[in-house]
Design a protein around this motif. Sequence first.
Motif, mmCIF file in Angstrom:
data_model
loop_
_atom_site.group_PDB
_atom_site.id
_atom_site.type_symbol
_atom_site.label_atom_id
_atom_site.label_comp_id
_atom_site.label_asym_id
_atom_site.label_seq_id
_atom_site.Cartn_x
_atom_site.Cartn_y
_atom_site.Cartn_z
ATOM 1 N N TRP A 22 0.823 -1.212 0.000
ATOM 2 C CA TRP A 22 0.000 0.000 0.000
ATOM 3 C C TRP A 22 0.859 1.265 0.000
ATOM 4 O O TRP A 22 0.513 2.251 -0.664
ATOM 5 N N LEU A 23 1.979 1.249 0.702
ATOM 6 C CA LEU A 23 2.890 2.397 0.689
ATOM 7 C C LEU A 23 3.432 2.615 -0.730
ATOM 8 O O LEU A 23 3.410 3.734 -1.255
ATOM 9 N N MET A 24 3.881 1.543 -1.353
ATOM 10 C CA MET A 24 4.449 1.663 -2.693
ATOM 11 C C MET A 24 3.379 1.981 -3.733
ATOM 12 O O MET A 24 3.653 2.677 -4.716
ATOM 13 N N ALA A 25 2.171 1.494 -3.532
ATOM 14 C CA ALA A 25 1.078 1.839 -4.453
ATOM 15 C C ALA A 25 0.867 3.347 -4.459
ATOM 16 O O ALA A 25 0.764 3.967 -5.530
ATOM 17 N N ALA A 26 0.831 3.942 -3.277
ATOM 18 C CA ALA A 26 0.660 5.400 -3.186
ATOM 19 C C ALA A 26 1.856 6.126 -3.808
ATOM 20 O O ALA A 26 1.685 7.108 -4.542
ATOM 21 N N MET A 27 3.051 5.639 -3.541
ATOM 22 C CA MET A 27 4.256 6.271 -4.078
ATOM 23 C C MET A 27 4.301 6.173 -5.607
ATOM 24 O O MET A 27 4.663 7.142 -6.283
ATOM 25 N N LEU B 254 3.744 8.588 -11.010
ATOM 26 C CA LEU B 254 3.158 8.671 -12.351
ATOM 27 C C LEU B 254 2.576 10.063 -12.597
ATOM 28 O O LEU B 254 2.798 10.659 -13.657
ATOM 29 N N PHE B 255 1.875 10.600 -11.616
ATOM 30 C CA PHE B 255 1.298 11.941 -11.769
ATOM 31 C C PHE B 255 2.381 13.024 -11.748
ATOM 32 O O PHE B 255 2.291 14.003 -12.488
ATOM 33 N N ILE B 256 3.395 12.840 -10.915
ATOM 34 C CA ILE B 256 4.509 13.790 -10.904
ATOM 35 C C ILE B 256 5.203 13.790 -12.262
ATOM 36 O O ILE B 256 5.540 14.847 -12.802
ATOM 37 N N GLY B 257 5.403 12.598 -12.821
ATOM 38 C CA GLY B 257 6.034 12.492 -14.134
ATOM 39 C C GLY B 257 5.246 13.205 -15.211
ATOM 40 O O GLY B 257 5.812 13.933 -16.040
ATOM 41 N N VAL B 258 3.941 13.045 -15.202
ATOM 42 C CA VAL B 258 3.088 13.758 -16.161
ATOM 43 C C VAL B 258 3.206 15.258 -15.942
ATOM 44 O O VAL B 258 3.324 16.035 -16.900
ATOM 45 N N GLY B 259 3.198 15.694 -14.685
ATOM 46 C CA GLY B 259 3.321 17.114 -14.374
ATOM 47 C C GLY B 259 4.649 17.689 -14.826
ATOM 48 O O GLY B 259 4.719 18.821 -15.309
ATOM 49 N N TRP C 136 10.459 21.954 -9.070
ATOM 50 C CA TRP C 136 10.150 21.342 -7.774
ATOM 51 C C TRP C 136 9.629 19.918 -7.940
ATOM 52 O O TRP C 136 9.835 19.072 -7.064
ATOM 53 N N LEU C 137 8.980 19.621 -9.071
ATOM 54 C CA LEU C 137 8.537 18.254 -9.319
ATOM 55 C C LEU C 137 9.732 17.325 -9.529
ATOM 56 O O LEU C 137 9.736 16.189 -9.042
ATOM 57 N N ILE C 138 10.754 17.807 -10.232
ATOM 58 C CA ILE C 138 11.982 17.019 -10.406
ATOM 59 C C ILE C 138 12.643 16.778 -9.053
ATOM 60 O O ILE C 138 13.101 15.668 -8.760
ATOM 61 N N ASP C 139 12.677 17.816 -8.226
ATOM 62 C CA ASP C 139 13.273 17.683 -6.894
ATOM 63 C C ASP C 139 12.529 16.658 -6.035
ATOM 64 O O ASP C 139 13.120 16.054 -5.140
ATOM 65 N N LEU C 140 11.271 16.465 -6.295
ATOM 66 C CA LEU C 140 10.467 15.458 -5.600
ATOM 67 C C LEU C 140 10.604 14.090 -6.262
ATOM 68 O O LEU C 140 10.697 13.063 -5.583
ATOM 69 N N HIS C 141 10.624 14.079 -7.585
ATOM 70 C CA HIS C 141 10.636 12.845 -8.371
ATOM 71 C C HIS C 141 11.889 11.996 -8.130
ATOM 72 O O HIS C 141 11.794 10.780 -7.957
#
Length: 182
Positions: free
Chosen positions: A16-21, A26-31, A41-46
């Motif tokens: 469940w942790l990895m499912a959320a991650m 996937l959404f961060i990558g699209v963003g 900032w998305l790259i810094d998170l990704h």
Amino acid sequence: MNTSAHFNLTARVLHWLMAAMILAMLFIGVGMVASISQRPWLIDLHRPLGIAILLLVIVRLGNRLRHAPPPLPADLPAWQAFAAKASHWVLYGLMFAMPLLGWATVSAAGYPVTMFAGFQLPPIAPHDATLYAWLRDAHGWLARLLFATVLLHLSAALYHAWVRRDGVFQAMARGGRGNGEA
């Protein structure tokens, strides 16, 4: 062979942790692709999230190899049992490959993988524009494959939960009673 009808607690927490991650990734990558202003900032998170997924999938795979999953229902058609097992190994392969491919892509681009201020991972690929282009495309295509595989996995889980009601979904959704697990 696992005689329990449920996955162990470690498997459930990691799932469940990895499912959320992974959904977040996937959404961060699209963003990152869709928005120039939000990209930094998305790259810094990704990047650190990808490395965290890599570390967790190693732990998860070790747990999976030490603790067999619960058996599938005996009346499950053979092709569905095969598809379930194959799709799980595809998911493991993608969860392992995607962070490594991302790390190699960033390395080939000549950028560091910064985990947090002052800590960077070493490059795992040479700085090379042609290699970067190939790795970037591969990372994008495997991300699409991961998204499709996640959708199939979710669809199968809901099929087992709502249509078959055969305990397959419940094996990962909650622990068994009376076996010391919550």
